[in-house]
Design an enzyme around this catalytic site. Structure first.
Site, PDB file in Angstrom:
ATOM      1  CG  ASP A  54       1.124   6.342  -7.124  1.00 18.05           C
ATOM      2  OD1 ASP A  54       1.890   7.281  -6.855  1.00 18.05           O
ATOM      3  OD2 ASP A  54       1.278   5.193  -6.677  1.00 18.05           O
ATOM      4  CG  ASP A  68      -1.927   9.655 -17.777  1.00 19.20           C
ATOM      5  OD1 ASP A  68      -1.296   9.678 -16.695  1.00 19.20           O
ATOM      6  OD2 ASP A  68      -1.693  10.429 -18.717  1.00 19.20           O
ATOM      7  CG  ASP A 106       1.052   4.801  -2.553  1.00 21.42           C
ATOM      8  OD1 ASP A 106       0.830   3.624  -2.183  1.00 21.42           O
ATOM      9  OD2 ASP A 106       2.129   5.372  -2.345  1.00 21.42           O
ATOM     10  NE  ARG A 157     -18.482  -0.518   2.090  1.00 19.99           N
ATOM     11  CZ  ARG A 157     -18.337   0.544   1.290  1.00 19.99           C
ATOM     12  NH1 ARG A 157     -18.187   0.385  -0.025  1.00 19.99           N
ATOM     13  NH2 ARG A 157     -18.334   1.761   1.801  1.00 19.99           N
ATOM     14  CG  ASN A 162       3.637   5.628 -15.284  1.00 21.24           C
ATOM     15  OD1 ASN A 162       2.665   5.621 -16.023  1.00 21.24           O
ATOM     16  ND2 ASN A 162       3.680   6.329 -14.161  1.00 21.24           N
ATOM     17  CG  HIS A 202       4.478   8.376 -18.576  1.00 27.51           C
ATOM     18  ND1 HIS A 202       4.536   8.530 -17.213  1.00 27.51           N
ATOM     19  CD2 HIS A 202       5.769   8.264 -18.982  1.00 27.51           C
ATOM     20  CE1 HIS A 202       5.799   8.536 -16.804  1.00 27.51           C
ATOM     21  NE2 HIS A 202       6.569   8.377 -17.863  1.00 27.51           N
TER      22      HIS A 202
END
Length: 283
Positions: free
Chosen positions: A190, A164, A147, A208, A155, A160
């Site tokens: 997320d 996005d 995440d 990587r 946000n 928001h």
């Protein structure tokens, strides 16, 4: 018929800008340009494989008309001689434009299997694909969850809509970083996952991809925390792999974020990052 020929309705001939009667269509350049060799050969083969009790075939293909490839469906009935032995004598049929309905169906199928915001697979669809891969014991696999660190602040600070855009950017980065044979999905919020096959060392692959994901998106610095669960260590049950990757991710979040860690038994009592109970704080 001998020689073989193709007869079209006046409307069809005008639409395709060819003659109503085409002799030897298998060697006609215009017919092959419209249909393609494979389509022609497939339909002819299907018709010749029919029998008097099952004479009808259906075949979907793209027909090139006015510079555009549009989906069509040919429905044809093979004609057989009435006397024994029954002999194939040709076929009669029609081609129907199904392009718009085909695209609507594809859109519905995509909506059911993909995340609307990022275009990645949704979690349920990814799970089905991964379950199928896990049945193949010839290969080693890693399930990876990650995440975005401090995504809540993006946000809160920029709104928001900006958040996005960050998620869309991350999805594109992930698509570019994994191989075509890998599976990538948005789990929710997320949180993302990807599933990779490896033969010897998996760490270089994970490293990587991890380095490819971090960076900058406009004013927001992108840092990710990542948990990795390998079939060698956890086994081949999807739920076990998912739980282990989640716990490894939790371990990363607790130790300072911005890195990746592989699951080991010391994490077995860790809490979850994905569980809504554990999302009350921005860890």
């Amino acid at each position: 018929t001998s020689p073989p020929m193709l007869t079209l309705s006046p409307w069809g001939a005008e639409r395709l800008q060819i003659s109503e009667l085409v002799m030897d269509p298998a060697n006609d350049a215009r017919i092959m340009q419209l249909l393609g060799r494979k389509v022609w050969d497939d339909v002819v083969r299907m018709l010749r494989e029919t029998d008097p009790d099952r004479p009808v075939v259906q075949y979907d293909f793209k027909l090139h008309v006015d510079g555009e490839a549009r989906w069509h469906r040919v429905i044809a009935r093979a004609m057989w001689s009435p006397d024994e032995p029954r002999e194939y004598q040709g076929a009669i049929g029609k081609a129907i434009d199904i392009h718009d309905s085909r695209l609507r169906l594809e859109d519905l199928e995509r909506a059911a299997t993909h995340d609307a915001l990022t275009g990645l697979l949704n979690h349920a669809s990814a799970k089905k694909l991964i379950d199928d891969r896990l049945d193949d014991h010839r290969h080693h696999y890693a399930l990876v969850m990650f995440d975005l660190d401090h995504f809540k602040s993006a946000n809160d600070t920029y709104g928001h809509m900006f958040g996005d855009k960050v998620l869309g950017h991350m999805a594109e980065k992930l698509k570019q970083s994994v191989r075509d044979s890998d599976i990538a999905a948005r789990v929710g919020g997320d949180e993302f996952l990807f599933f990779v096959r490896y033969e010897e060392e998996v760490e270089p692959i994970i490293g990587r991809i991890f380095r490819a994901l971090i960076g900058q998106y406009e004013e927001f610095t992108i840092s990710v925390s990542m948990g990795v669960a390998c079939t060698d260590a956890v086994g081949r049950d999807y739920d076990d792999l998912f739980r282990a990757a989640d716990q490894a991710l939790y371990a990363v979040k607790r130790s300072g974020r911005g890195q990746y860690r592989f699951y080991d038994d010391s994490m077995s009592q860790m809490l979850s990052v994905i569980s809504p109970i554990d999302k009350t704080g921005d860890i």
